[in-house]
Design a protein around this motif. Structure first.
Motif, PDB file in Angstrom:
ATOM      1  N   GLU A  15       5.091   3.908   2.849  1.00  0.00           N
ATOM      2  CA  GLU A  15       5.056   2.807   1.676  1.00  0.00           C
ATOM      3  C   GLU A  15       6.053   1.723   1.964  1.00  0.00           C
ATOM      4  N   GLY A  16       5.538   0.428   2.033  1.00  0.00           N
ATOM      5  CA  GLY A  16       6.360  -0.565   1.935  1.00  0.00           C
ATOM      6  C   GLY A  16       7.036  -0.998   3.398  1.00  0.00           C
ATOM      7  N   LYS A  17       6.495  -0.159   4.559  1.00  0.00           N
ATOM      8  CA  LYS A  17       7.001  -0.456   5.712  1.00  0.00           C
ATOM      9  C   LYS A  17       6.050  -1.310   6.529  1.00  0.00           C
ATOM     10  N   VAL A  18       6.269  -1.996   7.504  1.00  0.00           N
ATOM     11  CA  VAL A  18       5.879  -2.881   8.240  1.00  0.00           C
ATOM     12  C   VAL A  18       5.985  -2.334   9.857  1.00  0.00           C
ATOM     13  N   TYR A  19       4.788  -1.932  10.558  1.00  0.00           N
ATOM     14  CA  TYR A  19       4.871  -1.484  11.933  1.00  0.00           C
ATOM     15  C   TYR A  19       4.313  -2.576  12.990  1.00  0.00           C
ATOM     16  N   GLU A  20       5.052  -2.880  13.932  1.00  0.00           N
ATOM     17  CA  GLU A  20       4.881  -3.911  14.726  1.00  0.00           C
ATOM     18  C   GLU A  20       5.024  -3.610  16.173  1.00  0.00           C
ATOM     19  N   GLN A  41      -0.582  11.496  13.744  1.00  0.00           N
ATOM     20  CA  GLN A  41      -1.924  11.678  14.494  1.00  0.00           C
ATOM     21  C   GLN A  41      -2.315  10.547  14.900  1.00  0.00           C
ATOM     22  N   ALA A  42      -1.934   9.114  14.382  1.00  0.00           N
ATOM     23  CA  ALA A  42      -2.345   8.030  14.844  1.00  0.00           C
ATOM     24  C   ALA A  42      -1.247   7.569  15.973  1.00  0.00           C
ATOM     25  N   GLY A  43      -0.506   8.377  16.178  1.00  0.00           N
ATOM     26  CA  GLY A  43       0.661   7.851  17.227  1.00  0.00           C
ATOM     27  C   GLY A  43       1.897   6.827  16.467  1.00  0.00           C
ATOM     28  N   TYR A  44       2.033   6.594  15.394  1.00  0.00           N
ATOM     29  CA  TYR A  44       3.038   6.018  14.718  1.00  0.00           C
ATOM     30  C   TYR A  44       4.255   6.959  14.543  1.00  0.00           C
ATOM     31  N   ASP A  45       5.284   6.137  14.354  1.00  0.00           N
ATOM     32  CA  ASP A  45       6.597   6.679  13.894  1.00  0.00           C
ATOM     33  C   ASP A  45       6.393   6.744  12.431  1.00  0.00           C
ATOM     34  N   PRO A  46       6.693   8.138  11.660  1.00  0.00           N
ATOM     35  CA  PRO A  46       6.453   8.229  10.435  1.00  0.00           C
ATOM     36  C   PRO A  46       7.441   7.438   9.550  1.00  0.00           C
ATOM     37  N   SER A  90       0.860  -1.094   0.351  1.00  0.00           N
ATOM     38  CA  SER A  90       0.008   0.113  -0.039  1.00  0.00           C
ATOM     39  C   SER A  90       0.838   1.206   0.075  1.00  0.00           C
ATOM     40  N   PRO A  91       0.384   2.473  -0.149  1.00  0.00           N
ATOM     41  CA  PRO A  91       1.101   3.592  -0.183  1.00  0.00           C
ATOM     42  C   PRO A  91       1.510   3.990   1.215  1.00  0.00           C
ATOM     43  N   GLY A  92       0.995   3.574   2.272  1.00  0.00           N
ATOM     44  CA  GLY A  92       1.419   3.852   3.556  1.00  0.00           C
ATOM     45  C   GLY A  92       0.657   5.146   3.883  1.00  0.00           C
ATOM     46  N   LEU A  93       1.007   5.500   5.035  1.00  0.00           N
ATOM     47  CA  LEU A  93       0.500   6.817   5.754  1.00  0.00           C
ATOM     48  C   LEU A  93       1.540   7.999   5.414  1.00  0.00           C
ATOM     49  N   SER A  94       0.594   9.193   5.235  1.00  0.00           N
ATOM     50  CA  SER A  94       1.537  10.298   5.030  1.00  0.00           C
ATOM     51  C   SER A  94       2.362  10.572   6.677  1.00  0.00           C
ATOM     52  N   GLU A  95       3.205  11.526   6.759  1.00  0.00           N
ATOM     53  CA  GLU A  95       3.768  11.929   7.841  1.00  0.00           C
ATOM     54  C   GLU A  95       2.568  12.386   8.872  1.00  0.00           C
ATOM     55  N   LEU A  96       1.889  13.242   8.088  1.00  0.00           N
ATOM     56  CA  LEU A  96       0.702  13.882   9.243  1.00  0.00           C
ATOM     57  C   LEU A  96      -0.068  12.816   9.783  1.00  0.00           C
ATOM     58  N   GLU A  97      -0.645  11.685   8.938  1.00  0.00           N
ATOM     59  CA  GLU A  97      -1.351  10.846   9.245  1.00  0.00           C
ATOM     60  C   GLU A  97      -0.698   9.747  10.338  1.00  0.00           C
ATOM     61  N   LYS A 104       2.106  -0.497  23.737  1.00  0.00           N
ATOM     62  CA  LYS A 104       3.258  -0.505  24.626  1.00  0.00           C
ATOM     63  C   LYS A 104       4.140   0.672  24.099  1.00  0.00           C
ATOM     64  N   ASN A 105       4.629   1.509  24.939  1.00  0.00           N
ATOM     65  CA  ASN A 105       5.759   2.301  24.696  1.00  0.00           C
ATOM     66  C   ASN A 105       7.048   1.716  25.081  1.00  0.00           C
ATOM     67  N   PRO A 106       7.917   1.183  24.129  1.00  0.00           N
ATOM     68  CA  PRO A 106       9.002   0.501  24.483  1.00  0.00           C
ATOM     69  C   PRO A 106      10.046   1.428  25.437  1.00  0.00           C
ATOM     70  N   PHE A 107      10.078   2.713  25.329  1.00  0.00           N
ATOM     71  CA  PHE A 107      10.734   3.870  25.953  1.00  0.00           C
ATOM     72  C   PHE A 107      10.206   4.168  27.322  1.00  0.00           C
ATOM     73  N   ARG A 108       9.167   3.568  27.786  1.00  0.00           N
ATOM     74  CA  ARG A 108       8.557   3.947  28.987  1.00  0.00           C
ATOM     75  C   ARG A 108       9.234   3.457  29.978  1.00  0.00           C
ATOM     76  N   THR A 109       9.715   4.491  31.097  1.00  0.00           N
ATOM     77  CA  THR A 109      10.658   4.094  32.114  1.00  0.00           C
ATOM     78  C   THR A 109       9.783   3.682  33.407  1.00  0.00           C
ATOM     79  N   ARG A 110       8.636   4.650  33.727  1.00  0.00           N
ATOM     80  CA  ARG A 110       7.864   4.429  34.946  1.00  0.00           C
ATOM     81  C   ARG A 110       7.204   2.962  34.888  1.00  0.00           C
ATOM     82  N   ASP A 111       6.736   2.550  36.013  1.00  0.00           N
ATOM     83  CA  ASP A 111       6.082   1.449  35.917  1.00  0.00           C
ATOM     84  C   ASP A 111       4.903   1.327  35.671  1.00  0.00           C
ATOM     85  N   ARG A 112       4.336   0.103  35.123  1.00  0.00           N
ATOM     86  CA  ARG A 112       2.960   0.147  34.477  1.00  0.00           C
ATOM     87  C   ARG A 112       2.157  -0.112  35.701  1.00  0.00           C
ATOM     88  N   PRO A 113       0.894   0.367  35.466  1.00  0.00           N
ATOM     89  CA  PRO A 113      -0.033   0.081  36.728  1.00  0.00           C
ATOM     90  C   PRO A 113      -0.435  -1.253  36.580  1.00  0.00           C
TER      91      PRO A 113
END
Length: 110
Positions: free
Chosen positions: A31-36, A21-26, A11-18, A51-60
């Motif tokens: 296009e051609g990328k896979v987000y996991e 807005q969705a909380g993804y790393d542009p 697919s053409p993927g998402l624009s940087e703005l989209e 999950k945010n892999p960079f979160r440092t505080r404990d999860r509730p």
């Protein structure tokens, strides 16, 4: 625990703005990328959180039902006296519906 995969290999993927807005790393959602990402489901509201892999505080964690809870439910758990996991909410609603309570009373009682 869960898993989220957004596949843009065909697919053409998402624009940087989209993507932002969705909380993804542009860089990972074009296009051609896979987000996991790993996800977690709150036992109190059933909200799925990526999950945010960079979160440092404990999860509730709710020690009454021994499950993960989201940040919003963690604040509610600290400020309210009632323990209301989603399964308990469903049980109360079904019991009241079986006993013939009106929908208005059901929504007002919870």
């Amino acid at each position: 625990m869960g898993y989220l995969m957004v596949d843009h290999r065909a697919s053409p993927g998402l624009s940087e703005l989209e993507a932002r807005q969705a909380g993804y790393d542009p860089r990972l959602s074009g296009e051609g990328k896979v987000y996991e990402a790993d996800t977690m489901t709150c036992s109190h509201c059933k909200c799925v959180v990526v999950k945010n892999p960079f979160r440092t505080r404990d999860r509730p964690h709710c020690y009454q039902c021994d499950h993960y809870i989201c940040d919003i439910c963690a604040v509610k758990a600290k400020t309210e006296d009632t323990h209301m996991p989603f399964s308990k909410y469903i049980d109360i609603t079904l019991t009241q519906a079986i006993n013939g309570s009106s929908p208005i009373l059901l929504s007002n009682s919870l």
